[in-house]
Design a protein around this motif. Structure first.
Motif, PDB file in Angstrom:
ATOM      1  N   ALA A 299       0.653  -1.420  -0.054  1.00  0.00           N
ATOM      2  CA  ALA A 299      -0.029   0.004  -0.167  1.00  0.00           C
ATOM      3  C   ALA A 299       0.813   1.251   0.016  1.00  0.00           C
ATOM      4  O   ALA A 299       0.373   2.416  -0.714  1.00  0.00           O
ATOM      5  N   VAL A 300       2.100   1.188   0.776  1.00  0.00           N
ATOM      6  CA  VAL A 300       3.098   2.267   0.593  1.00  0.00           C
ATOM      7  C   VAL A 300       3.652   2.514  -0.899  1.00  0.00           C
ATOM      8  O   VAL A 300       3.443   3.480  -1.483  1.00  0.00           O
ATOM      9  N   VAL A 302       2.504   1.598  -3.756  1.00  0.00           N
ATOM     10  CA  VAL A 302       1.822   2.147  -4.831  1.00  0.00           C
ATOM     11  C   VAL A 302       1.798   3.604  -4.847  1.00  0.00           C
ATOM     12  O   VAL A 302       1.152   4.458  -5.828  1.00  0.00           O
ATOM     13  N   THR A 303       2.006   4.421  -3.883  1.00  0.00           N
ATOM     14  CA  THR A 303       1.996   5.880  -3.783  1.00  0.00           C
ATOM     15  C   THR A 303       3.276   6.559  -4.086  1.00  0.00           C
ATOM     16  O   THR A 303       3.736   7.459  -4.283  1.00  0.00           O
ATOM     17  N   HIS A 304       4.247   5.452  -4.519  1.00  0.00           N
ATOM     18  CA  HIS A 304       5.713   5.897  -4.955  1.00  0.00           C
ATOM     19  C   HIS A 304       5.420   6.743  -6.273  1.00  0.00           C
ATOM     20  O   HIS A 304       4.879   6.243  -7.145  1.00  0.00           O
ATOM     21  N   PRO A 305       6.082   7.924  -6.593  1.00  0.00           N
ATOM     22  CA  PRO A 305       5.696   8.642  -7.548  1.00  0.00           C
ATOM     23  C   PRO A 305       6.103   7.988  -8.919  1.00  0.00           C
ATOM     24  O   PRO A 305       5.199   8.054  -9.837  1.00  0.00           O
ATOM     25  N   ALA A 308       3.313   5.120  -9.176  1.00  0.00           N
ATOM     26  CA  ALA A 308       1.986   5.504  -9.495  1.00  0.00           C
ATOM     27  C   ALA A 308       1.967   5.870 -10.848  1.00  0.00           C
ATOM     28  O   ALA A 308       0.624   5.885 -11.315  1.00  0.00           O
ATOM     29  N   ARG A 457       6.278   9.130   5.700  1.00  0.00           N
ATOM     30  CA  ARG A 457       5.009   8.672   6.196  1.00  0.00           C
ATOM     31  C   ARG A 457       5.154   7.862   7.500  1.00  0.00           C
ATOM     32  O   ARG A 457       6.209   6.826   7.356  1.00  0.00           O
ATOM     33  N   ASP A 459       2.889   4.714   9.551  1.00  0.00           N
ATOM     34  CA  ASP A 459       1.523   4.048   9.572  1.00  0.00           C
ATOM     35  C   ASP A 459       1.533   3.065  10.731  1.00  0.00           C
ATOM     36  O   ASP A 459       2.766   2.871  11.296  1.00  0.00           O
ATOM     37  N   THR A 477       8.287   4.779   6.392  1.00  0.00           N
ATOM     38  CA  THR A 477       8.969   5.178   5.373  1.00  0.00           C
ATOM     39  C   THR A 477       9.671   6.349   5.191  1.00  0.00           C
ATOM     40  O   THR A 477       9.220   7.254   5.475  1.00  0.00           O
TER      41      THR A 477
END
Length: 485
Positions: A299-300, A302-305, A308, A457, A459, A477
């Motif tokens: 989940a983390v 998939v937010t990587h620039p 993504a 971030r 979590d 992260t």
């Protein structure tokens, strides 16, 4: 050698068969049951005995077949329904077991055993409140087997009432002071509540009464360690070993006690040995505990620039890769190739079988980082930092191996105050049950920043369930700044 007593009384034979099954003498029970069937007409009692023998013999499917026939002949017999519920539980058909137990209660509403079986099935289905109601009736019907109280306590705890659960166990100990199971269940519940003082007191009461086993002393050691009484904890672990020298869990505790609380990490040889022995059942066990970290890391990522936008985010170094669960969870993302590092050869064999990694190295992660020269855009560490107390040295080794702008994603178990509000250990990290370390959130952040990372971030996932309690975690992260050289 077992001998068969000659008798022409089918009823007496049935009674003897039941006694032999209770005593675990299955080989002696079989010919007696065959003799009883020759002497008596088919009956629910004979059917139930046959089913019990099949279950004890490891063939619950045969028991279900026999009980199906019996229920067709005597459809309103509560005992047959209870027996089939037990057989279905053995085959993991929990919903079927609950249906049978519910029908047994309908046929005999005053039967506490039927209610207890139904309660246990409902608890397994996640219906804790309903389970507690059934089990409360079973326990309240009169003198109850120890297992009824144990299961009721588990249901109450799962329903969010640990105080009531502990009262149920305490009442049981007063009624059955010789029960090791009830005493251990109460100690474990206190550990899960982080009431280490009461856990130690209950364990000491069990020791003084002579009602203690290896597990009692192991849990006493954990309570003492959490209270900072480490020399006493080591002695308790040694007592556990004396009582259970062949018990893998006890050996684990004794070995873990060698990682003294002021040691900065667990000994590498200890970690490697533990996971070599754990490798073949590792994945099934973690899945059964609701292990969440691979999914949380995904989940983390998939937010990587780059990820993504569908761009290749580059090679991945998977520290403490184990059997490859993180790589498996992220293999469809535009990252890789994967390189895994782990101390356990057997865990690496399981990872290799997944055919995801380009390279797998059997090594201590700190030594591997120190010897390496490659810069990695992604470094992952799922449930490996729990074998390190102090994190500064490891962070100092990760930083130069991370490419400028690269991401380091790692999990730790979160160190929380105990029942009395005291933070165990040195306030930054503490050795926990099973030889793992937990870390305070502030400490992890401060150590990461001091090593030159920027926090991207934080979590707070529940890592897994352990002994019926959630294990809180921190998933951090961090990024190496692009201008730090």
């Amino acid at each position: 050698m077992d001998t068969i007593e000659v008798t022409a009384d089918g009823q007496t034979l049935c009674k003897r068969v039941a006694e032999l099954i209770d005593a675990g003498r299955i080989g002696a029970a079989r010919p007696l049951l065959a003799a009883a069937r020759r002497l008596s007409s088919p009956s629910p009692d004979l059917t139930i005995l046959g089913a019990r023998l099949a279950i004890c013999g490891g063939v619950p499917e045969l028991a279900i077949t026999e009980l199906d026939t019996g229920i067709a002949a005597w459809p309103s017999h509560a005992g047959l329904r209870k027996a089939r519920a037990a057989a279905r539980s053995e085959t993991a058909d929990i919903e079927g077991a609950a249906r049978d137990a519910a029908e047994a209660v309908i046929f005999d509403p005053a039967d506490p055993q039927a209610k207890a079986i139904l309660g246990a099935a409902l608890l397994a289905l996640g219906r804790a409140a309903d389970a507690a109601a059934c089990l409360s009736e079973a326990v309240g019907a009169g003198p109850a087997p120890v297992i009824y109280r144990e299961t009721l306590a588990k249901a109450l705890q799962a329903a969010g009432d640990p105080g009531a659960a502990l009262r149920v166990l305490s009442e049981g100990i007063a009624l059955s002071p010789g029960s090791v199971a009830l005493r251990n269940a109460a100690i474990l519940m206190c550990l899960n509540r982080r009431d280490f003082t009461l856990a130690d007191r209950l364990a000491e009461q069990a020791r003084a009464a002579g009602i203690a086993d290896a597990c009692t002393f192991g849990m006493k050691g954990h309570a003492l360690s959490s209270l900072g009484r480490h020399d006493e904890a080591a002695a308790a672990y040694q007592d556990a070993y004396k009582l259970g020298p062949h018990d893998a869990y006890v050996r684990h505790l004794v070995t873990a006690s060698g990682a003294l609380p002021d040691a900065k990490r667990a000994p590498p040889e200890y970690v490697g040995t533990v996971f070599d022995g754990y490798a073949d059942r590792f994945e099934d066990h973690l899945i059964s505990l609701g292990y969440s970290i691979p999914g949380a890391i995904r989940a983390v990522l998939v937010t990587h620039p780059k990820v993504a936008h569908g761009l290749d985010a580059g090679p991945v170094l998977d520290l403490g890769c184990g059997t490859g669960l993180v790589a498996l969870a992220t293999a469809d993302l535009p990252i890789g190739p994967f390189t895994g590092v782990d101390l356990s050869r057997k865990m690496l064999n399981h990872a290799r079988a997944k055919q995801i990694y380009d390279e797998l190295r059997e090594a201590d992660i700190a030594a591997d980082l120190a010897a390496g020269t490659q810069l990695w855009p992604l470094i992952l560490a799922a449930d490996v930092l729990c074998y390190f107390g102090a994190l500064e040295e490891l962070f100092g080794l990760v930083h130069p191996r991370l490419a400028p702008g690269g991401w380091f994603i790692f999990s730790v178990e979160e160190l929380l105050p105990d029942y009395d509000g005291i933070v165990p250990g040195n306030g930054r990290w503490a050795l926990q049950r099973m030889g793992r370390y937990a870390h305070a959130s502030d400490y992890v952040h401060e150590a990461a920043i001091a090593a030159g990372f920027r926090i991207l971030r934080t979590d707070h996932p529940i890592i897994r369930q352990e002994a019926g309690a959630a294990v809180p975690g921190i998933l951090l992260t961090v990024q190496r700044l692009g201008h730090d050289g």
